[in-house]
Design an enzyme around this catalytic site. Structure first.
Site, PDB file in Angstrom:
ATOM      1  N   ALA A  89       0.841  -1.201   0.000  1.00 44.39           N
ATOM      2  CA  ALA A  89       0.000   0.000   0.000  1.00 44.39           C
ATOM      3  C   ALA A  89       0.875   1.250   0.000  1.00 44.39           C
ATOM      4  O   ALA A  89       2.041   1.210   0.368  1.00 44.39           O
ATOM      5  CB  ALA A  89      -0.884  -0.008   1.243  1.00 44.39           C
ATOM      6  N   GLY A 135      -0.176  -5.353   0.327  1.00 42.88           N
ATOM      7  CA  GLY A 135      -1.322  -5.176  -0.566  1.00 42.88           C
ATOM      8  C   GLY A 135      -1.094  -5.774  -1.943  1.00 42.88           C
ATOM      9  O   GLY A 135      -2.036  -6.213  -2.614  1.00 42.88           O
ATOM     10  N   GLU A 138      -1.936  -9.269  -1.730  1.00 45.35           N
ATOM     11  CA  GLU A 138      -3.395  -9.405  -1.587  1.00 45.35           C
ATOM     12  C   GLU A 138      -4.095  -9.307  -2.946  1.00 45.35           C
ATOM     13  O   GLU A 138      -5.081  -9.996  -3.198  1.00 45.35           O
ATOM     14  CB  GLU A 138      -3.920  -8.357  -0.601  1.00 45.35           C
ATOM     15  CG  GLU A 138      -3.421  -8.657   0.810  1.00 45.35           C
ATOM     16  CD  GLU A 138      -3.835  -7.617   1.836  1.00 45.35           C
ATOM     17  OE1 GLU A 138      -4.761  -7.883   2.615  1.00 45.35           O
ATOM     18  OE2 GLU A 138      -3.223  -6.538   1.870  1.00 45.35           O
ATOM     19  N   GLU A 158       3.096  -5.943   7.019  1.00 48.24           N
ATOM     20  CA  GLU A 158       2.235  -4.979   7.748  1.00 48.24           C
ATOM     21  C   GLU A 158       2.512  -4.931   9.241  1.00 48.24           C
ATOM     22  O   GLU A 158       2.378  -3.878   9.879  1.00 48.24           O
ATOM     23  CB  GLU A 158       0.752  -5.321   7.534  1.00 48.24           C
ATOM     24  CG  GLU A 158       0.220  -4.987   6.163  1.00 48.24           C
ATOM     25  CD  GLU A 158       0.433  -6.099   5.150  1.00 48.24           C
ATOM     26  OE1 GLU A 158      -0.178  -6.025   4.080  1.00 48.24           O
ATOM     27  OE2 GLU A 158       1.223  -7.024   5.414  1.00 48.24           O
TER      28      GLU A 158
END
Length: 696
Positions: A89, A135, A138, A158
């Site tokens: 992210a 991310g 993901e 994370e």
């Protein structure tokens, strides 16, 4: 022969599907091949790596809308960046978040896009090279198939930011991969390579770049044997076993992080324990859990630390001119500095008066390379770059000479006298001293402008900070080159002006000496160490003193007391006796603790008194006080850099964001009045520095 060379080159060049035409999108290029397969290249505008921001995800949503109407034969998602697939992210969007409801709204939008990718009615394939993190992983998990290119790396970092995955990863990963292994990866933040990802079932195939097109065809037309979650996954994700496994995970997590300081691992375990068997419920609960973690002081401070590292990297610049480093002194520090330089691709010659220390350093280097490198050929190449140099011939060709001999002024000056005439023009002479001011060292030099300090921290392979020390005659160009060198060996430079103890040792010494004063007052060493650990320090001051070496603590303490006098705690006489007896801590096997196999033998803490807040303040607040003094004296000019230095050079509780950030959070007035109370009770060493008046 020629075709073989082209094959090898082909593996290096990213093919990226059919030639791209410029399309309507800013961050994506969409093309089709002759089989009607759509190739979507992610190429975030103006960035060297792909990250997921709100506007990138919004555009991705638009792309998916277009694809749903066009119905291609299949969709391949690739990155156009050489650095890798998606690095996660865009962390800038997380800074300063205070309202969990607002975060949850934002994360729900992102979830909707990833859910939409998962739901499309045609085959989807992620082709992954380089880094695929957070991310990015993901997004890959929402595709039906994943093809990794050899050398790819996967992970969920994370937890390092005080968070857990937030784009559906907690639910999708634990369903696809054995949840015990999936949870371990999310709880530790470790990365794995493509082969390991294949054996876990995270990717369906590992291939070379030149075979990607064929692998994609196989995937789209149903010929690829896909990894299927086994029966065991279903059992482990189902209710009954959950409680048992979750409590095992909690006790494992508690060994390295307390729930009050680091809530994220426990939030992730709760999430899986409650909802592991129900994907929809877990996806919904993940959004709320992620949003609540985002606004915690821990996450906001760890995000701050993430940016501090970036800021410190920028100090380095990128123009490294150093190719050959010559290190003098093959002791613990010198040997490890040379090994680290060789590990980072530089040529390193290592000199000493005797052959034994060089042999010891070579052995330690081989051990280190064996631990951190995966390929035996890489270990061999790094050892080839590390050259034993008993005669010190490397001085003549080195771009940078690092002197790491014992902390004796006369000895260092004698070394310089023999060195200086043999150095090549433009070479830098750096000292790794932690206690001798550069002003004293430069007096015997013909060219004092080429002397500066490069102060590494022990262990060199783990602590990222290097203090780059200048005196008032240092050549600014050479200083710039030294900063670039530190960046090039993957370390974080802190530019400091020469002054006793620079920043880190000056701030750490009162921490360790105060602990000695407490011992003198018959406070149990386990209680003292527990007080610091309760605050969040990685280890207590007594264990740290043993780790650093009591002889070094004593030398630095004496040097700083000679300069700062009663601003420092007194050094107890028994510490000198201990050093005289050769009880120096970890390196001799006995200091305050007995050390076996590199670890301190600690009795179970059942009889330890609970540390009180005053004890924690006595240890911790002097560090903030010294940091404020260093700013006031102009030794460092940026408070953020001071916080970064203490975190990356000493492991100062990262979730508190550094000693100055801690003071700011607690309130400067509160800190000053606490220091005044301590000064009344224990003496003038706690007197608040004048710099607090202007501290913001």
């Amino acid at each position: 022969m020629e075709s073989h060379i082209l094959d090898v080159l082909a593996d290096r060049v990213l093919e990226l599907g059919p030639p791209a035409v410029s399309g309507p999108y800013r961050h994506f290029k969409l093309t089709r091949d002759s089989d009607g397969v759509a190739w979507l290249l992610f190429d975030r505008e103006g960035a060297s790596a792909n990250t997921l921001s709100a506007d990138v995800l919004a555009e991705f949503d638009t792309v998916l809308t277009a694809l749903e109407t066009e119905r291609p034969t299949g969709l391949v998602i690739r990155s156009a960046k050489p650095s890798g697939f998606i690095a996660g992210a865009d962390v800038t969007e997380f800074r300063g978040a205070t309202d969990p409801a607002a975060v949850e709204t934002q994360i729900a939008r992102a979830h909707a896009v990833v859910d939409r990718l998962e739901a499309v009615k045609f085959p989807t394939v992620a082709v992954i090279h380089g880094f695929c993190l957070g991310g990015g992983l993901e997004v890959a998990l929402a595709c039906q198939m994943r093809i990794a290119i050899d050398g790819a790396r996967f992970g969920f970092p994370e937890v390092m930011l005080g968070l857990h995955p937030g784009l559906g990863g907690t639910a999708r990963f634990t369903r696809l991969v054995n949840p015990m292994q999936a949870m371990t990866l999310m709880l530790t933040g470790k990365t794995i390579d493509a082969r390991r990802a294949k054996s876990l079932g995270l990717v369906d195939a590992v291939t070379e770049e030149r075979h990607v097109r064929n692998a994609v065809k196989d995937a789209v037309f149903g010929r690829l044997k896909r990894s299927q979650p086994g029966f065991l996954n279903t059992v482990l994700n189902a209710g009954p076993v959950h409680g048992l496994l979750a409590s095992r995970m909690r006790s494992e997590a508690a060994k390295s992080a307390s729930p009050e300081h680091y809530p994220a691992p426990y939030g992730l375990i709760d999430l899986w324990e409650k909802h592991g068997g129900d994907k929809a419920a877990m996806l919904a609960a993940e959004k709320s859990s992620f949003a609540h973690l985002m606004v915690t002081p821990t996450a906001q401070n760890l995000i701050r630390v993430f940016f501090l590292r970036d800021q410190m990297k920028k100090h380095a610049g990128s123009d490294n001119k150093i190719r050959h480093v010559h290190v003098i002194g093959a002791g613990a520090m010198g040997g490890d500095i040379a090994a680290w330089c060789a590990n980072q691709g530089l040529r390193a010659t290592l000199a000493d008066m005797k052959p034994e220390p060089i042999a010891g350093a070579m052995k330690r280097a081989a051990d280190l390379f064996g631990k951190i490198m995966r390929k035996r050929t890489d270990v061999r190449d790094a050892l080839d770059r590390l050259i034993p140099d008993l005669d010190g011939e490397g001085v003549r060709t080195a771009d940078l000479i690092i002197e790491a001999v014992p902390e004796k002024l006369e000895l260092k000056q004698k070394v310089y006298a023999g060195l200086e005439p043999r150095m090549k023009a433009g070479a830098i002479l750096a000292t790794n001293t932690s206690s001798i001011p550069l002003q004293d060292l430069r007096t015997t030099l013909a060219k004092p402008e080429r002397l500066l300090g490069l102060h590494f921290f022990n262990p060199v392979s783990r602590l990222q900070l290097v203090e780059v020390v200048s005196h008032d005659a240092t050549d600014p160009q050479l200083l710039k080159e030294a900063l670039a060198f530190v960046g090039a060996i993957d370390r974080l430079p802190l530019p400091v002006k020469s002054s006793p103890g620079f920043v880190v040792n000056r701030a750490l010494t009162p921490y360790m000496l105060e602990a000695m004063v407490m011992l003198d007052a018959n406070i149990d060493k386990a209680t003292i160490d527990a007080a610091a650990e309760k605050f969040g320090m990685p280890m207590g001051p007594i264990e740290l003193a043993d780790q650093v070496g009591l002889d070094i603590c004593l030398a630095v303490g004496d040097m700083l007391r000679s300069k700062f006098g009663d601003m420092l705690p007194p050094t107890p006489g028994w510490l000198r006796d201990k050093v005289a007896k050769g009880e120096l801590g970890r390196k001799t096997g006995k200091g305050f603790y007995v050390w076996t196999g590199g670890k301190a033998d600690k009795a179970p803490a059942s009889n330890t008194a609970e540390p009180d807040p005053e004890m924690i303040d006595r240890l911790i607040l002097p560090m903030s006080n010294v940091c404020v003094a260093c700013l006031r004296e102009g030794i460092v000019d940026d408070p953020d850099m001071v916080d970064g230095a203490m975190i990356f050079g000493t492991g100062y509780a990262p979730f508190r964001g550094g000693p100055l950030n801690y003071a700011r959070t607690r309130g400067a007035e509160n800190v000053v009045s606490a220091l005044r109370q301590l000064a009344t009770k224990f003496g003038g060493r706690f007197t608040p520095d004048a710099g607090w008046d202007s501290f913001k």
